[in-house]
Design a protein around this motif. Sequence first.
Motif, short mmCIF file in Angstrom:
data_model
loop_
_atom_site.label_atom_id
_atom_site.label_comp_id
_atom_site.label_asym_id
_atom_site.label_seq_id
_atom_site.Cartn_x
_atom_site.Cartn_y
_atom_site.Cartn_z
N ARG A 1 0.52 -1.33 -0.37
CA ARG A 1 -0.08 -0.06 0.21
C ARG A 1 1.13 1.79 0.30
O ARG A 1 1.92 1.18 0.39
N MET A 2 0.52 2.00 -1.08
CA MET A 2 1.16 3.68 -1.23
C MET A 2 0.48 4.49 -1.24
O MET A 2 -0.13 3.83 -2.40
N PRO A 3 0.87 5.23 -1.69
CA PRO A 3 0.38 6.82 -2.10
C PRO A 3 0.02 5.93 -3.84
O PRO A 3 1.58 5.97 -3.99
N GLY A 4 -0.63 6.41 -4.47
CA GLY A 4 -0.74 6.73 -6.06
C GLY A 4 -0.84 5.07 -6.37
O GLY A 4 -1.90 3.98 -5.89
N MET A 5 -0.21 4.24 -7.21
CA MET A 5 0.35 3.51 -7.51
C MET A 5 0.70 2.45 -6.33
O MET A 5 1.88 2.51 -5.91
N SER A 6 -0.09 0.85 -6.51
CA SER A 6 0.67 -0.13 -5.26
C SER A 6 1.40 -0.83 -5.80
O SER A 6 2.28 -0.44 -6.97
N GLY A 7 2.20 -1.21 -4.44
CA GLY A 7 3.58 -2.27 -4.88
C GLY A 7 2.77 -3.07 -6.19
O GLY A 7 3.84 -3.44 -6.59
N LEU B 1 7.58 -10.19 3.24
CA LEU B 1 7.67 -10.31 4.24
C LEU B 1 6.35 -9.13 5.34
O LEU B 1 6.31 -8.07 4.66
N ALA B 2 5.87 -10.24 6.49
CA ALA B 2 5.00 -8.90 7.06
C ALA B 2 5.59 -8.15 7.86
O ALA B 2 6.87 -8.46 8.64
N LYS B 3 5.25 -6.73 8.17
CA LYS B 3 5.71 -5.89 9.17
C LYS B 3 5.13 -6.20 10.56
O LYS B 3 3.91 -6.80 10.43
N PRO B 4 6.00 -5.83 11.43
CA PRO B 4 7.56 -5.58 11.25
C PRO B 4 7.98 -7.08 10.81
O PRO B 4 7.52 -8.37 11.26
N ALA C 1 2.01 -4.35 6.02
CA ALA C 1 1.28 -4.72 7.18
C ALA C 1 -0.32 -4.92 7.32
O ALA C 1 -1.11 -5.27 8.34
N HIS C 2 -0.40 -5.11 5.53
CA HIS C 2 -2.09 -5.14 5.73
C HIS C 2 -2.02 -6.44 4.00
O HIS C 2 -2.86 -6.72 4.18
N GLY C 3 -0.73 -7.17 4.84
CA GLY C 3 -0.82 -8.27 3.80
C GLY C 3 -1.90 -9.30 3.97
O GLY C 3 -1.93 -9.97 5.00
N ASP C 4 -2.47 -10.70 2.84
CA ASP C 4 -2.93 -10.89 3.21
C ASP C 4 -2.47 -13.08 2.41
O ASP C 4 -1.75 -12.38 1.62
N ALA C 5 -3.20 -13.37 3.19
CA ALA C 5 -2.38 -14.25 1.84
C ALA C 5 -3.35 -14.71 0.11
O ALA C 5 -1.71 -14.70 -0.56
N GLU C 6 -4.22 -14.08 0.17
CA GLU C 6 -4.38 -13.87 -1.37
C GLU C 6 -3.42 -13.10 -2.41
O GLU C 6 -2.51 -12.93 -3.49
N MET C 7 -2.77 -11.73 -1.62
CA MET C 7 -1.95 -10.95 -2.21
C MET C 7 -0.65 -11.56 -1.98
O MET C 7 0.52 -11.36 -3.57
N ARG C 8 -0.87 -11.91 -1.30
CA ARG C 8 0.97 -13.11 -1.11
C ARG C 8 1.42 -14.38 -2.61
O ARG C 8 2.30 -13.88 -2.75
#
Length: 99
Positions: free
Chosen positions: A34-40, A80-83, A61-68
């Motif tokens: 998650r970033m302003p504008g375009m996402s990773g 990598l999940a924060k922290p 800090a906002h990832g889930d299994a589907e994003m991964r």
Amino acid sequence: MQEAGLEARAFTSAEDFLNSGMLRETGCLITDIRMPGMSGLELQRTLNARGLLIPTIFITAHGDAEMRLQAMRAGALEFLAKPFNDETLLNTIRGALEI
């Protein structure tokens, strides 16, 4: 990064990175989901569409299994999940630079 002997550059957004003229010189990319504008994930898709297969490490800090799964299927090196452990990040970067 500097303490580990690695050169790093920071960009204010994915768009700034894409317009930096440094895409072909980038040995490893670390990006947040998650970033302003375009996402990773959008940045990764854009790079892949341009044929630029830069080893990419996602942090979030906002990832889930589907994003991964989506990131890894598109060629991400790590998700990598924060922290996260600094040594894990450094080892992953070193591995990316050896590819």
